[in-house]
Design a protein around this motif. Structure first.
Motif, PDB file in Angstrom:
ATOM      1  N   GLU A 128      -4.463  30.237  84.222  1.00  0.00           N
ATOM      2  CA  GLU A 128      -5.041  31.417  84.864  1.00  0.00           C
ATOM      3  C   GLU A 128      -6.437  31.079  85.377  1.00  0.00           C
ATOM      4  N   LEU A 129      -6.796  31.690  86.492  1.00  0.00           N
ATOM      5  CA  LEU A 129      -8.148  31.550  87.037  1.00  0.00           C
ATOM      6  C   LEU A 129      -8.831  32.895  87.043  1.00  0.00           C
ATOM      7  N   LEU A 130     -10.086  32.900  86.618  1.00  0.00           N
ATOM      8  CA  LEU A 130     -10.949  34.073  86.749  1.00  0.00           C
ATOM      9  C   LEU A 130     -12.253  33.653  87.412  1.00  0.00           C
ATOM     10  N   MET A 131     -12.757  34.494  88.316  1.00  0.00           N
ATOM     11  CA  MET A 131     -14.090  34.321  88.884  1.00  0.00           C
ATOM     12  C   MET A 131     -14.919  35.507  88.418  1.00  0.00           C
ATOM     13  N   CYS A 132     -15.917  35.232  87.596  1.00  0.00           N
ATOM     14  CA  CYS A 132     -16.585  36.303  86.840  1.00  0.00           C
ATOM     15  C   CYS A 132     -18.052  36.452  87.227  1.00  0.00           C
ATOM     16  N   ASN A 133     -18.506  37.698  87.109  1.00  0.00           N
ATOM     17  CA  ASN A 133     -19.918  38.016  87.328  1.00  0.00           C
ATOM     18  C   ASN A 133     -20.266  39.211  86.435  1.00  0.00           C
ATOM     19  N   THR A 134     -20.172  38.994  85.129  1.00  0.00           N
ATOM     20  CA  THR A 134     -20.452  40.050  84.151  1.00  0.00           C
ATOM     21  C   THR A 134     -21.568  39.597  83.229  1.00  0.00           C
ATOM     22  N   ASN A 135     -22.061  40.535  82.442  1.00  0.00           N
ATOM     23  CA  ASN A 135     -23.110  40.186  81.477  1.00  0.00           C
ATOM     24  C   ASN A 135     -22.600  39.210  80.422  1.00  0.00           C
ATOM     25  N   PHE A 136     -21.308  39.307  80.112  1.00  0.00           N
ATOM     26  CA  PHE A 136     -20.733  38.431  79.090  1.00  0.00           C
ATOM     27  C   PHE A 136     -20.497  37.022  79.634  1.00  0.00           C
TER      28      PHE A 136
ATOM     29  N   SER B  97     -22.927  35.008  75.000  1.00  0.00           N
ATOM     30  CA  SER B  97     -22.688  35.221  73.579  1.00  0.00           C
ATOM     31  C   SER B  97     -22.837  33.918  72.807  1.00  0.00           C
ATOM     32  N   ARG B  98     -23.436  33.982  71.628  1.00  0.00           N
ATOM     33  CA  ARG B  98     -23.562  32.801  70.782  1.00  0.00           C
ATOM     34  C   ARG B  98     -22.204  32.314  70.290  1.00  0.00           C
ATOM     35  N   ALA B  99     -21.211  33.178  70.372  1.00  0.00           N
ATOM     36  CA  ALA B  99     -19.872  32.792  69.914  1.00  0.00           C
ATOM     37  C   ALA B  99     -19.191  31.834  70.884  1.00  0.00           C
ATOM     38  N   PHE B 100     -19.699  31.754  72.140  1.00  0.00           N
ATOM     39  CA  PHE B 100     -19.045  30.911  73.133  1.00  0.00           C
ATOM     40  C   PHE B 100     -20.085  30.111  73.918  1.00  0.00           C
ATOM     41  N   THR B 101     -20.970  29.450  73.208  1.00  0.00           N
ATOM     42  CA  THR B 101     -21.972  28.607  73.853  1.00  0.00           C
ATOM     43  C   THR B 101     -21.335  27.297  74.312  1.00  0.00           C
ATOM     44  N   GLY B 102     -22.109  26.500  75.035  1.00  0.00           N
ATOM     45  CA  GLY B 102     -21.648  25.184  75.442  1.00  0.00           C
ATOM     46  C   GLY B 102     -20.680  25.225  76.607  1.00  0.00           C
TER      47      GLY B 102
ATOM     48  N   ALA C  30     -16.817  23.952  78.049  1.00  0.00           N
ATOM     49  CA  ALA C  30     -15.462  23.510  77.703  1.00  0.00           C
ATOM     50  C   ALA C  30     -14.850  22.757  78.877  1.00  0.00           C
ATOM     51  N   PHE C  31     -14.310  21.576  78.581  1.00  0.00           N
ATOM     52  CA  PHE C  31     -13.550  20.821  79.578  1.00  0.00           C
ATOM     53  C   PHE C  31     -12.322  20.252  78.885  1.00  0.00           C
ATOM     54  N   ASN C  32     -11.201  20.905  79.118  1.00  0.00           N
ATOM     55  CA  ASN C  32      -9.915  20.452  78.590  1.00  0.00           C
ATOM     56  C   ASN C  32      -9.843  20.509  77.063  1.00  0.00           C
ATOM     57  N   VAL C  33     -10.596  21.449  76.482  1.00  0.00           N
ATOM     58  CA  VAL C  33     -10.513  21.723  75.041  1.00  0.00           C
ATOM     59  C   VAL C  33     -10.443  23.232  74.871  1.00  0.00           C
ATOM     60  N   ASN C  34     -10.018  23.677  73.700  1.00  0.00           N
ATOM     61  CA  ASN C  34     -10.001  25.109  73.486  1.00  0.00           C
ATOM     62  C   ASN C  34     -11.427  25.644  73.502  1.00  0.00           C
ATOM     63  N   GLY C  35     -11.620  26.705  74.285  1.00  0.00           N
ATOM     64  CA  GLY C  35     -12.973  27.211  74.490  1.00  0.00           C
ATOM     65  C   GLY C  35     -13.240  28.544  73.852  1.00  0.00           C
TER      66      GLY C  35
END
Length: 347
Positions: free
Chosen positions: A278-286, A321-326, A328-333
């Motif tokens: 799936e592809l998403l193009m996002c522009n949200t605060n999250f 969010s600190r829960a999803f920093t960093g 991801a490239f071809n790993v679970n994100g």
């Protein structure tokens, strides 16, 4: 001598009365012919072939046709001569000037001999030193150097190298600098950003020459690029993955932020091909940026909801969010990750 004066007078007379319209402007053409080459002919570049009474008439026809840079005059054919007008000359293509008995080749002094027009544009000789480029569809600029995307440039110039190019993705007169990847998976990728953290491709759109492609902070404006493929590059390892929309329709980022697209994306490169993506193009605060993930079996992702997907591969930048920093490239994100460096491009 009298013949030369007559031709000069004839051309001068026409130049005062005959106008060519080039990109909305009326311009007078001036032509200066070189010495004839007997038993020579330029082959492979003829755009018009007609029968004429003599050399004078062929020369006149070359003058009237703004694409004509040289011409061949053939031998008598029932009191007529074959007249071949060419859109090139012996300076640009010396290998195409060949021995042909009975023919005479005559070139012009023109501004097109240096091949100034790019991307399959047609060069119109206006004077012995000036020219006008008639651009192919999708290109603009003095030399037709600016296309709508890197894909357009690659299509027009298959051997174009990787590097910075000017494009005008919205079709207007303004242009932007972008890095074009002309080699990966066939080339023609308009590279949108390089980041080791977060990114906002909707708003961070200005190229900075101090932040080169492949370094953190490279940005350009991809909001008006038409695409149906997206490329992710791990700049540290050199790994690449690309995804192709399984529908034939093209997308434009500016029109599709926060949307969920029907159908899935097919993987290539190092991405796991067992997944539908799936592809998403996002522009949200999250989260802002382009994100590609493997499809999670019971839930389609949104820019603010990743379905607690802890199994499929992600390609993403960091969130707020600190829960999803960093990155991801071809790993679970669906977890915090280390800072890395990825680049994203569209085609």
């Amino acid at each position: 001598m009298m013949f030369d004066l007559f031709v000069s007078f004839l051309i001068l007379k026409i130049s005062l009365t005959y106008l060519h319209t080039v990109q909305g402007n009326d311009v007078c053409r001036q032509a200066r012919y070189q010495l004839p080459l007997i038993n020579k002919s330029l082959i492979g570049h003829v755009i018009i072939s007609v029968l004429v009474n003599d050399n004078d008439e062929c020369q006149l026809r070359c003058y009237i046709e703004p694409k004509c840079l040289s011409y061949n005059v053939g031998p008598h054919i029932v009191y007529r001569h074959e007249c071949e007008l060419s859109d090139s000359d012996h300076v640009q293509h010396p290998q195409d000037l060949v021995l042909m008995l009975g023919y005479t080749y005559i070139g012009t002094k023109n501004g097109c001999s240096s091949s100034p027009c790019l991307n399959n544009a047609t060069c119109l000789s206006l004077t012995p030193t000036t020219f006008q480029c008639e651009c192919s569809e999708g290109f603009t600029g003095l030399n037709c150097e600016t296309g709508k995307s890197c894909r357009d440039i690659k299509t027009a110039s298959p051997h174009a190298p990787n590097g910075m190019y000017r494009i005008h993705p919205d079709g207007g007169h303004s242009s932007i600098w972008v890095y074009c990847d002309m080699t990966s998976f066939g080339g023609g990728w308009t590279m949108c950003y390089s980041t080791n953290n977060s990114v906002n491709p909707k708003k961070e759109v200005t190229y900075n020459e101090r932040r080169l492609y492949g370094t953190n902070g490279y940005r350009t404006n991809c909001n008006h690029i038409q695409f149906r493929e997206i490329l992710f590059v791990d700049e540290l390892k050199g790994d690449q993955a690309f995804f192709t929309y399984q529908f034939d329709s093209s997308l434009v980022p500016a029109e599709n932020y926060q949307k969920q697209f029907p159908g899935f994306w097919r993987a290539g490169g190092v991405a796991d091909t067992r997944y539908n993506y799936e592809l998403l193009m996002c522009n949200t605060n999250f989260y802002s940026g382009f994100i590609v993930t493997g499809h999670f079996y019971y839930c389609r992702k949104r820019c603010t909801l990743w379905c607690s997907d802890k199994t499929s591969p992600f390609f993403r930048s960091a969130t707020s969010s600190r829960a999803f920093t960093g990155v991801a490239f071809n790993v679970n994100g669906h977890r915090p990750l280390n800072s890395s460096l990825i680049s994203v491009g569209l085609r």
